[in-house]
Design a protein around this motif. Structure first.
Motif, PDB file in Angstrom:
ATOM      1  N   ILE A 268       5.758   5.001 -10.996  1.00  0.00           N
ATOM      2  CA  ILE A 268       6.625   3.851 -10.728  1.00  0.00           C
ATOM      3  C   ILE A 268       5.809   2.859  -9.898  1.00  0.00           C
ATOM      4  CG2 ILE A 268       8.775   3.050  -9.682  1.00  0.00           C
ATOM      5  CD1 ILE A 268       9.929   5.828 -10.134  1.00  0.00           C
ATOM      6  N   GLY A 269       5.395   1.767 -10.524  1.00  0.00           N
ATOM      7  CA  GLY A 269       4.548   0.781  -9.860  1.00  0.00           C
ATOM      8  C   GLY A 269       3.092   0.993 -10.193  1.00  0.00           C
ATOM      9  N   SER A 270       2.449  -0.016 -10.765  1.00  0.00           N
ATOM     10  CA  SER A 270       1.086   0.147 -11.266  1.00  0.00           C
ATOM     11  C   SER A 270       0.022  -0.071 -10.206  1.00  0.00           C
ATOM     12  CB  SER A 270       0.839  -0.816 -12.438  1.00  0.00           C
ATOM     13  OG  SER A 270       1.063  -2.159 -12.036  1.00  0.00           O
ATOM     14  N   SER A 271       0.368  -0.728  -9.090  1.00  0.00           N
ATOM     15  CA  SER A 271      -0.622  -0.980  -8.038  1.00  0.00           C
ATOM     16  C   SER A 271       0.092  -1.200  -6.712  1.00  0.00           C
ATOM     17  CB  SER A 271      -1.476  -2.202  -8.375  1.00  0.00           C
ATOM     18  OG  SER A 271      -0.731  -3.399  -8.230  1.00  0.00           O
ATOM     19  N   ASP A 272      -0.673  -1.163  -5.626  1.00  0.00           N
ATOM     20  CA  ASP A 272      -0.097  -1.377  -4.302  1.00  0.00           C
ATOM     21  C   ASP A 272       0.391  -2.808  -4.102  1.00  0.00           C
ATOM     22  OD1 ASP A 272      -0.500   1.222  -3.616  1.00  0.00           O
ATOM     23  OD2 ASP A 272      -2.324   0.871  -2.448  1.00  0.00           O
ATOM     24  N   SER A 273       0.045  -3.704  -5.016  1.00  0.00           N
ATOM     25  CA  SER A 273       0.494  -5.092  -4.893  1.00  0.00           C
ATOM     26  C   SER A 273       1.851  -5.326  -5.533  1.00  0.00           C
ATOM     27  CB  SER A 273      -0.536  -6.035  -5.531  1.00  0.00           C
ATOM     28  OG  SER A 273      -0.679  -5.771  -6.915  1.00  0.00           O
ATOM     29  N   GLU A 274       2.455  -4.290  -6.108  1.00  0.00           N
ATOM     30  CA  GLU A 274       3.799  -4.436  -6.683  1.00  0.00           C
ATOM     31  C   GLU A 274       4.774  -4.932  -5.616  1.00  0.00           C
ATOM     32  OE1 GLU A 274       5.189  -3.939  -9.673  1.00  0.00           O
ATOM     33  OE2 GLU A 274       3.960  -2.529 -10.813  1.00  0.00           O
TER      34      GLU A 274
END
Length: 458
Positions: A268-274
């Motif tokens: 759930i969420g592709s990167s920490d910038s989501e």
């Protein structure tokens, strides 16, 4: 709630007998949780209708064209053209040559009957796995910056992915790397979907940057229920890129001996910038089973609510995995012997309530996590028995939904109001009033009939 506006479902003649589903007494048989919300503070204010009320003109039933015949285009065209798509497994499995891409669609229902299985055409063979072993792929680094340039000219950041992809190219001669597209469904900017009672079988996981069995990108208000997802190449079911307000219930996730590595089930969420305001997800009454290793789920953002789930994946690396900007509420979840329950990294909060582990384990806590909607839980000690029996593609009549605690019906039930009018934007979000531009206006009468119109307001 005075009413439930869920009227998606087919006549009994479509699927035969009119018996109710053999389902758990704990199964609500309707969507709940984040899929029914429109904000972080609202509750049960989104009318998740899927494909709407069935008519002869808005429904199509598909069967397999035969073993090995690619059905991806036919199924994609059906989803694009019809509100309700019934996949009937009576003539065998549906072969999927490459991931079906569904974009910018609102209000769809996709269900399986008669053991409908969608299987990727490509799969990892023993020959491929032996070649990967001969190349010592599993010892290669997964750190960024350790990769190289493939023989087809593509640059790869990680050594393991680089070696895996180059080995498959050398063995198969597939310089276009079409094997990377061995997934089932990719939904992009879609809204108001119901998916039930499907078995999705992937090629086996390996680290090639491939596709998922189901991926949601920028998609909202999905209810995925009573499905089985096995052997996704990258993930079994990933939710990313500002997707929001989704619910997953009574599903099974697992791998088989096809699996090579990268058994990472649910991201759930592709990167920490989501963005932290998105990715709110409810996962209830799901099973993570054989060979699931990580991501059950792993989330980088969002409010993640886990209820009554069963973790039966001994020897895994980590099950519940909050990351940066995520908040987890984990309730009544059951962890079998040998399951590594939890790891976190910079999560905002993680709260465990009434969970049980067959191993000696103290569940960790940080902060507080709440959800705005009401929900039911059942005895955590009954979770394995209930889910082993009823989770997965076990529904007899997936086109039916409970409208209250006593009855199951295809008719919308109204209480006090003779008529109700609701307004929606084109993206499926309900609004309080009609707005300038194109509006979706739905009128529901007490007798159960529904009218849906597009209106242009200048």
């Amino acid at each position: 709630m005075k009413y439930i506006t869920l009227s998606i479902f087919a006549s009994l003649m479509t699927i035969g007998a009119c018996a109710q589903n053999d389902m758990s007494a704990y199964d609500l048989n309707r969507p709940f949780g984040w899929a029914m919300c429109t904000s972080m503070t609202s509750a049960d204010d989104y009318a998740l209708t899927g494909g709407g009320e069935q008519t002869e003109s808005n429904t199509i039933t598909l069967t397999s064209d035969g073993e090995g015949i690619d059905m991806a285009t036919k199924i994609t065209n059906a989803i694009n053209s019809y509100s309700i798509v019934i996949l009937d497994g009576q003539k065998g499995d549906f072969c999927i040559g490459s991931t079906m891409s569904i974009k910018n669609k609102i209000g769809k229902t996709i269900v399986g009957i008669n053991n409908a299985r969608l299987c990727t055409k490509f799969y990892l063979t023993d020959e491929i796995k032996q070649a990967l072993d001969d190349a010592n792929v599993k010892s290669a680094s997964t750190s960024s910056g350790t990769g190289g340039t493939l023989s087809n000219g593509k640059s790869v950041g990680e050594e393991r992915e680089y070696k895996t992809r180059q080995t498959i190219i050398d063995l198969t001669g597939d310089t276009y790397e079409t094997y990377q597209k061995a997934g089932i469904f990719s939904f992009s900017k879609c809204y108001n979907f119901i998916i039930r009672n499907l078995v999705l079988v992937g090629p086996g996981p390996c680290d090639v940057g491939g596709n998922d069995l189901i991926s949601l990108t920028g998609s909202q208000h999905f209810w995925v229920d009573h499905c089985e997802l096995t052997d996704g190449m990258d993930g079994n079911f990933d939710i990313t890129n500002s997707s929001d307000m989704n619910t997953v219930t009574w599903c099974k996730f697992a791998y088989t001996d096809r699996a090579y590595d990268h058994m990472n089930s649910n991201l759930i969420g592709s990167s920490d910038s989501e963005a932290a305001d998105y990715l709110n997800t409810t996962m209830a009454c799901n099973v993570w089973g054989y060979k699931c290793n990580q991501r059950m789920p792993m989330a980088r953002a969002g409010n993640i609510h886990l209820i009554d789930n069963f973790y039966d994946c001994a020897g895994n690396s980590v099950a519940v995995n909050p990351r940066k900007n995520s908040e987890f509420l984990v309730e009544n979840c059951y962890f079998a012997t040998g399951v590594k329950q939890f790891s976190q990294s910079e999560a905002i909060s993680y709260v465990f309530k009434d969970c049980y582990s067959e191993d000696t384990y103290t569940f960790q806590q940080k902060g507080t996590t709440t959800v705005p909607y009401e929900y039911q839980k059942f005895d955590v000690m009954s979770v394995p028995e209930e889910l082993n029996k009823y989770a997965g593609a076990t529904l007899e009549n997936p086109l039916f939904i409970s409208v209250n605690e006593e009855t199951t019906s295809i008719i919308t039930k109204m209480a006090d109001e003779e008529i109700r009018t609701e307004y929606f934007l084109l993206n499926g979000l309900r609004t309080a009033n009609i707005n300038k531009g194109i509006n979706i206006v739905r009128t529901t009468h007490k007798n159960g009939t529904t009218e849906i119109k597009k209106i242009l307001v200048k």
